[in-house]
Scaffold this active site. Structure first.
Site, PDB file in Angstrom:
ATOM      1  N   SER A  99       0.672  -1.213  -0.085  1.00  0.00           N
ATOM      2  CA  SER A  99       0.089   0.008  -0.001  1.00  0.00           C
ATOM      3  C   SER A  99       0.910   1.255   0.003  1.00  0.00           C
ATOM      4  O   SER A  99       2.175   1.223   0.274  1.00  0.00           O
ATOM      5  CB  SER A  99      -0.923  -0.056   1.327  1.00  0.00           C
TER       6      SER A  99
ATOM      7  N   SER B 265       0.862   3.767   2.233  1.00  0.00           N
ATOM      8  CA  SER B 265       0.707   4.540   3.650  1.00  0.00           C
ATOM      9  C   SER B 265       2.143   4.786   3.956  1.00  0.00           C
ATOM     10  O   SER B 265       2.160   5.645   4.808  1.00  0.00           O
ATOM     11  CB  SER B 265       0.270   3.451   4.800  1.00  0.00           C
TER      12      SER B 265
ATOM     13  N   SER C  62      -2.941   6.919   5.743  1.00  0.00           N
ATOM     14  CA  SER C  62      -2.352   5.871   6.596  1.00  0.00           C
ATOM     15  C   SER C  62      -3.432   5.358   7.740  1.00  0.00           C
ATOM     16  O   SER C  62      -3.758   6.275   8.331  1.00  0.00           O
ATOM     17  CB  SER C  62      -0.960   6.241   7.168  1.00  0.00           C
TER      18      SER C  62
END
Length: 275
Positions: free
Chosen positions: A89, A91, A234
């Site tokens: 991801s 984040s 996040s």
């Protein structure tokens, strides 16, 4: 159910180890005795597979035990030395990109028992600014990666997109205003340089406002407060709480490859230490 490779590897180690042990204790002595009793010329004509099949050694047992050494090596390296991960991801943008392949130092925070993750030999204490891989407190079968911001006993505040630790604003300086970012949200962001106890790293802040990511926290003993460098994109300790010490798996220290998708070409141009 999440794919828990660590648990699967541990099971493979146990199964192949049992097969190796049975063969070593039960069938290996029989094969050795038969070879001693056989005519030397006949023994010379046997290949290695034929020798293994002596004494009616089960074929399945031979097949399973043949994987023991390689499984043991991989299991040992991943459990106690270095474990590879892929970033799934955005984040941790801009520090880590989606598709980065990283290496994690497994003995940085102590030698731990595989699967159980219990410390058996203490080494170093986690430090503020470390990029840490840990078991997600909500679902320990999942691995998360974030930056360690709060140590046990710290008072953490995050308001108006500014981080404060123990009553002191964390130093940051604006580096650039980007019209868009290479994260899934494709939105304009501000790029900052942040200093966490001497650890300089880059962070993103978007122009959006999300009150759910603001608040004040006191980190309990034996726990840590984690945040993503992509501050407005996040899910971290601001959302799901603190990370227990026993959930820590290791410190991420190196990016060794970037491969964003099956249809792209792997890249090694951004390899390097993780700051």
């Amino acid at each position: 159910m999440a794919f828990d490779f660590e648990l699967i590897l541990a099971a493979a180690f146990i199964i192949t180890g049992i097969a190796w042990g049975i063969d070593r204790v039960v069938y290996h002595p029989k094969r050795k005795q038969l070879l001693v009793e056989m005519d030397p010329e006949a023994v010379a004509n046997l290949d290695s597979n034929a020798k293994l099949r002596l004494a009616d050694t089960p074929k399945v047992l031979l097949e399973v035990k043949s994987y023991f050494v390689i499984v043991a090596v991989i299991f040992g390296l991943r459990s106690f030395v270095i474990e590879p991960f892929q970033i799934p991801s955005g984040s941790m943008l801009p520090t880590l990109k989606i598709g980065d392949f990283i290496l994690v130092n497994k003995f940085e925070y102590g030698v731990r028992l595989p699967v159980l993750n219990t410390t058996i030999i203490p080494t170093n204490e986690p430090k503020r600014g470390d990029v840490v891989v840990f078991k997600y407190p909500v679902d320990p079968s999942l691995n998360f990666i974030k930056r360690l911001v709060g140590l046990p006993g710290d008072k953490i505040s995050y308001h108006n997109k500014r981080l404060m630790i123990n009553g002191k604003l964390v130093d940051q300086s604006l580096l650039e205003e980007l019209p868009y970012s290479f994260n899934p949200n494709k939105e304009p962001v501000k790029l900052f340089d942040e200093n966490l106890d001497g650890v300089n790293h880059a962070t993103y802040n978007s122009y959006r406002w999300d009150k759910r990511l603001e608040g004040d926290w006191v980190v309990p003993e034996g726990h840590y407060f984690m945040m993503g460098d992509n501050r407005d994109n996040s899910s971290d300790s601001r959302v799901w709480g603190f990370v227990p010490e026993e959930n820590l798996k290791g410190r991420a220290f190196y990016v060794w490859m970037h491969w964003s998708s099956w249809f792209s070409i792997p890249s090694f141009k951004n390899n390097g230490l993780i700051k």
